[in-house]
Design a protein around this motif. Structure first.
Motif, PDB file in Angstrom:
ATOM      1  N   ALA A  24       0.813  -1.217   0.000  1.00 52.97           N
ATOM      2  CA  ALA A  24       0.000   0.000   0.000  1.00 52.97           C
ATOM      3  C   ALA A  24       0.846   1.267   0.000  1.00 52.97           C
ATOM      4  CB  ALA A  24      -0.946   0.002   1.203  1.00 52.97           C
ATOM      5  N   GLU A  25       1.941   1.261   0.745  1.00 50.27           N
ATOM      6  CA  GLU A  25       2.734   2.477   0.910  1.00 50.27           C
ATOM      7  C   GLU A  25       3.261   3.026  -0.411  1.00 50.27           C
ATOM      8  OE1 GLU A  25       6.620   4.117   3.448  1.00 50.27           O
ATOM      9  OE2 GLU A  25       5.920   2.038   3.685  1.00 50.27           O
ATOM     10  N   THR A  67      -6.184   1.660  -3.536  1.00 47.95           N
ATOM     11  CA  THR A  67      -6.177   3.070  -3.138  1.00 47.95           C
ATOM     12  C   THR A  67      -7.252   3.892  -3.847  1.00 47.95           C
ATOM     13  OG1 THR A  67      -4.525   3.671  -4.806  1.00 47.95           O
ATOM     14  CG2 THR A  67      -3.700   2.955  -2.651  1.00 47.95           C
ATOM     15  N   GLY A  68      -8.151   3.224  -4.553  1.00 52.38           N
ATOM     16  CA  GLY A  68      -9.319   3.901  -5.120  1.00 52.38           C
ATOM     17  C   GLY A  68      -9.157   4.428  -6.525  1.00 52.38           C
ATOM     18  N   LEU A  91      -7.240   0.860   2.188  1.00 51.04           N
ATOM     19  CA  LEU A  91      -8.457   1.631   2.414  1.00 51.04           C
ATOM     20  C   LEU A  91      -8.148   2.990   3.043  1.00 51.04           C
ATOM     21  CD1 LEU A  91     -10.783  -1.209   3.738  1.00 51.04           C
ATOM     22  CD2 LEU A  91     -11.079   0.054   1.607  1.00 51.04           C
ATOM     23  N   ALA A  92      -7.178   3.037   3.946  1.00 44.29           N
ATOM     24  CA  ALA A  92      -6.821   4.313   4.573  1.00 44.29           C
ATOM     25  C   ALA A  92      -6.347   5.306   3.521  1.00 44.29           C
ATOM     26  CB  ALA A  92      -5.744   4.083   5.627  1.00 44.29           C
ATOM     27  N   ARG A  93      -5.548   4.831   2.582  1.00 46.49           N
ATOM     28  CA  ARG A  93      -5.067   5.708   1.521  1.00 46.49           C
ATOM     29  C   ARG A  93      -6.198   6.096   0.565  1.00 46.49           C
ATOM     30  NH1 ARG A  93       0.454   6.122   1.246  1.00 46.49           N
ATOM     31  NH2 ARG A  93       1.508   4.901   2.876  1.00 46.49           N
ATOM     32  N   ALA A  94      -7.094   5.160   0.297  1.00 47.68           N
ATOM     33  CA  ALA A  94      -8.230   5.457  -0.578  1.00 47.68           C
ATOM     34  C   ALA A  94      -9.122   6.537   0.024  1.00 47.68           C
ATOM     35  CB  ALA A  94      -9.033   4.188  -0.830  1.00 47.68           C
ATOM     36  N   ARG A  95      -9.394   6.419   1.322  1.00 47.61           N
ATOM     37  CA  ARG A  95     -10.248   7.408   1.981  1.00 47.61           C
ATOM     38  C   ARG A  95      -9.581   8.782   2.029  1.00 47.61           C
ATOM     39  NH1 ARG A  95     -11.150   2.737   6.179  1.00 47.61           N
ATOM     40  NH2 ARG A  95     -13.073   1.784   5.374  1.00 47.61           N
TER      41      ARG A  95
END
Length: 267
Positions: A24-25, A67-68, A91-95
């Motif tokens: 994700a990072e 990441t959306g 999800l944290a990055r997507a939001r």
């Protein structure tokens, strides 16, 4: 005893979840994941519109949304979008991305093979580079059929990343050679570490499509799951051209010669 039980309960799906959480990072730093030009954005809009039409407020479920990236493309086109992923770091990055862009996309934690959504909820389902990772794709496709409304469509964007063409093998070799010799422009992005690359290979060797997710094999399973009016679209040239500027010439050629496709199917 508990340590033994925990090891036993850590299965392939847990490994896949952990792998993508670790990715994700740097996910958005890589061409082929995030979008780096308006030309590429327009090419993706064209592909989605070609198969799903205008959004017009219709409900879309973007599975393995990461990441959306695809969720934002759908939102651009007027869909009412729910992104679903089972990696909390993704999800944290997507939001955060949706907040920064002023988007109202809903992001949920969930499993693409068991969404827990109600029957007949969505007009369309999308996913990009998910199918090759599925442990039980037939189960997943039946789940997607269940949560779609009658007449709803699923759009799959994926490829066979196991069996490169002879030309792709050549360009892949030349790309690695040029990188080692520091020849030409090197892509300004961060790929997976060596340990994560090994994890990727291990996961790929054990998923359902370990021999490669060929389009015809995906179509056969979609038919078994109850889908009809299935089309295979391998004209991804506009996307490939737009991505090439960030991949570099050789890597861009390698991707363009891979067996990549979009499959659209109707409930």
């Amino acid at each position: 005893m508990s340590q033994v039980a925990n090891q036993h309960n850590y299965n392939l799906k847990d490994e896949i979840k952990a792998y993508w959480s670790a990715r994700a990072e740097t996910f958005d730093s890589q061409p082929g994941h995030e979008i780096f030009s308006e030309d590429e954005r327009a090419a993706w809009h064209g592909l989605i519109s070609r198969h799903l039409g205008a959004g017009d407020g219709r409900k879309a479920l973007d599975l393995a949304s990461g990441t959306g990236v695809v969720s934002h493309l759908l939102d651009d086109l007027g869909f009412n979008v729910t992104g679903m992923d089972w990696s909390e770091p993704m999800l944290a990055r997507a939001r955060a991305k949706a907040r920064a862009r002023g988007r109202t996309i809903r992001f949920l934690m969930g499993d693409a093979e068991n969404t827990m959504e109600l029957d007949g909820t969505y007009d369309v389902i999308t996913n990009r580079h998910l199918v090759w990772t599925l442990v039980d794709p037939l189960c997943a496709f039946r789940e997607w059929h269940r949560v779609l409304k009658p007449g709803g469509k699923v759009l799959i964007v994926d490829g066979d990343f196991v069996n490169p063409s002879p030309f792709a093998k050549l360009t892949g070799f030349l790309t690695k050679l040029a990188s080692r010799l520091h020849i030409g422009k090197q892509p300004a992005h961060h790929g997976p570490s060596a340990s994560l690359a090994d994890t990727h290979k291990s996961i790929l060797s054990r998923v359902y499509f370990s021999k490669g997710a060929r389009a015809d094999a995906v179509v056969d399973l979609l038919k078994q799951a109850g889908f009809s009016s299935i089309t295979i679209d391998q004209d991804l040239r506009a996307i490939n051209r737009a991505q090439r500027a960030n991949f570099g010439f050789l890597k861009g050629l390698e991707r363009a010669t891979q067996h990549r496709y979009a499959i659209c199917a109707v409930k």
